[in-house]
Design a protein around this motif. Structure first.
Motif, short mmCIF file in Angstrom:
data_model
loop_
_atom_site.label_atom_id
_atom_site.label_comp_id
_atom_site.label_asym_id
_atom_site.label_seq_id
_atom_site.Cartn_x
_atom_site.Cartn_y
_atom_site.Cartn_z
N HIS A 1 0.83 -1.21 0.00
CA HIS A 1 0.00 0.00 0.00
C HIS A 1 0.87 1.27 0.00
O HIS A 1 1.88 1.33 0.68
CB HIS A 1 -0.91 0.03 1.23
N GLY A 2 0.42 2.26 -0.75
CA GLY A 2 1.05 3.58 -0.73
C GLY A 2 2.01 3.82 -1.87
O GLY A 2 2.76 2.92 -2.28
N ALA A 3 1.97 5.04 -2.43
CA ALA A 3 2.76 5.37 -3.61
C ALA A 3 4.25 5.22 -3.37
O ALA A 3 4.99 4.73 -4.23
CB ALA A 3 2.42 6.79 -4.06
N ASP A 4 4.73 5.66 -2.22
CA ASP A 4 6.17 5.59 -1.96
C ASP A 4 6.65 4.14 -1.93
O ASP A 4 7.66 3.79 -2.58
CB ASP A 4 6.49 6.29 -0.64
N LYS A 5 5.95 3.28 -1.21
CA LYS A 5 6.35 1.88 -1.12
C LYS A 5 6.25 1.18 -2.47
O LYS A 5 7.13 0.40 -2.85
CB LYS A 5 5.51 1.16 -0.08
N VAL A 6 5.17 1.45 -3.20
CA VAL A 6 4.98 0.81 -4.50
C VAL A 6 6.05 1.29 -5.49
O VAL A 6 6.63 0.49 -6.24
CB VAL A 6 3.57 1.08 -5.05
N ALA A 7 6.33 2.58 -5.51
CA ALA A 7 7.35 3.12 -6.42
C ALA A 7 8.70 2.49 -6.15
O ALA A 7 9.43 2.12 -7.09
CB ALA A 7 7.42 4.64 -6.28
N ARG A 8 9.06 2.36 -4.90
CA ARG A 8 10.36 1.76 -4.56
C ARG A 8 10.38 0.27 -4.87
O ARG A 8 11.41 -0.28 -5.29
CB ARG A 8 10.70 2.03 -3.09
N LEU A 9 9.24 -0.40 -4.67
CA LEU A 9 9.15 -1.82 -5.02
C LEU A 9 9.35 -2.01 -6.52
O LEU A 9 10.13 -2.86 -6.95
CB LEU A 9 7.79 -2.36 -4.60
N VAL A 10 8.66 -1.20 -7.31
CA VAL A 10 8.76 -1.31 -8.77
C VAL A 10 10.19 -1.00 -9.23
O VAL A 10 10.75 -1.71 -10.07
CB VAL A 10 7.76 -0.37 -9.46
#
Length: 304
Positions: A226-235
């Motif tokens: 969940h969350g843009a920061d976590k998703v962006a870093r995951l991607v």
């Protein structure tokens, strides 16, 4: 010379005539092409054993048979999915052609059902799912649905209404404007391949959710992120690991909407599929399927 009527043995078999439609119903009810094919096989056997002379509407009869078989499968499928490693996502349907389907093909397939919507349908009871899919996707009348579910038409109408509310409350799933959807996917792809976290943050909704299905075979997030920061870093981390000269990232239609496929350049074999849900031009949900068992039926990428 007067044309002779077609002999019964020469007439097209009703099951084969309706096979694509029946397969579409089964897939939308089960979210799995493998399970849908099993249902079609059982339905064919029942059709062979049926007293066809007593069947006045073969399509309605076969729809009832397929619905009942799917209804029986949904109970056991739910138990299997609860024991599944990580998050279970529906099997994606992928196409590369840009040519629109004909009206006849669209009618056979029913309304387009996104991967996001199929995921939301997993939250419904088997009866709710059947009522919703048959009525809202394939425009089957409530009397026919009632016969399939052994309910009254009023009870079936209530099932569909309740399912509709639950689908609406289940999260973003409605398709955005195709051009807007495509622009968002292109922006996501461009930022991803560059490892541009700030660029990803711009296209991701602040409350975006990343779903992944590796089936315990391929490493993937076991729970939604969940969350843009976590998703962006995951991607960005995934791209850093997997974006090598041997692999390519391409555009495709995933369950009727713009999405992405990850593939081996040497063979064209698809190793990952990503579908998206949007709201106000930003990605609110991403559904990534990397379980090879759910990708085996996808045609290889032949052009980049």
């Amino acid at each position: 010379m007067t044309a002779q009527p077609t002999a019964p043995e020469q007439a097209p078999d009703a099951f084969e005539t309706n096979r694509r439609y029946l397969g579409s119903v089964a897939y939308r009810l089960l979210g799995s092409f493998t399970d849908a094919e099993d249902v079609l096989q059982d339905a064919w056997l029942r059709w062979q054993a049926a007293d066809r002379a007593a069947v006045t509407d073969p399509r309605a009869f076969l729809t009832t048979v397929v619905t009942r078989l799917c209804y029986d499968q949904l109970g056991s499928a739910r138990a299997r999915r609860e024991a599944y490693y990580g998050e279970w996502l529906p099997e994606p349907s992928v196409s590369y052609a840009g040519v629109p389907d004909s009206p006849a093909e669209l009618a056979e397939r029913g309304e387009s059902v996104s991967l996001a919507l199929l995921a939301v349908l997993e939250q419904l009871t088997p009866a709710e799912r059947a009522a919703f899919v048959l009525h809202d996707v394939f425009a089957v009348g409530f009397e026919d649905i009632a016969a399939s579910l052994d309910r009254t038409p009023d009870a079936t109408r209530q099932l569909a209404s309740r399912a509709r509310r639950r689908v609406k409350d289940g999260g973003p799933h409605t398709g955005a404007d195709p051009a807007e959807h495509r622009r968002a996917v292109e922006a996501f792809a461009a930022a991803s391949t560059k490892g541009d976290i700030l660029g990803l943050m711009e296209i991701l909704d602040p409350d975006v959710v990343w779903h992944a299905d590796g089936g315990g075979i391929v490493r993937a997030a076991a729970r939604p992120v969940h969350g843009a920061d976590k998703v962006a870093r995951l991607v960005a981390g995934l791209v850093d690991k997997w974006f090598t000269p041997e692999f390519g990232l391409g555009y495709a239609m995933v369950n009727g909407e713009p999405g992405l496929v990850w593939y081996e350049k040497a063979t064209g074999a698809v190793t990952g599929v990503v579908a998206f849900a949007l709201a106000d031009g930003r990605i609110t949900e991403a559904y990534t399927v990397v379980n090879p068992e759910k990708l085996a039926r996808i045609s290889p990428v032949t052009a980049t």
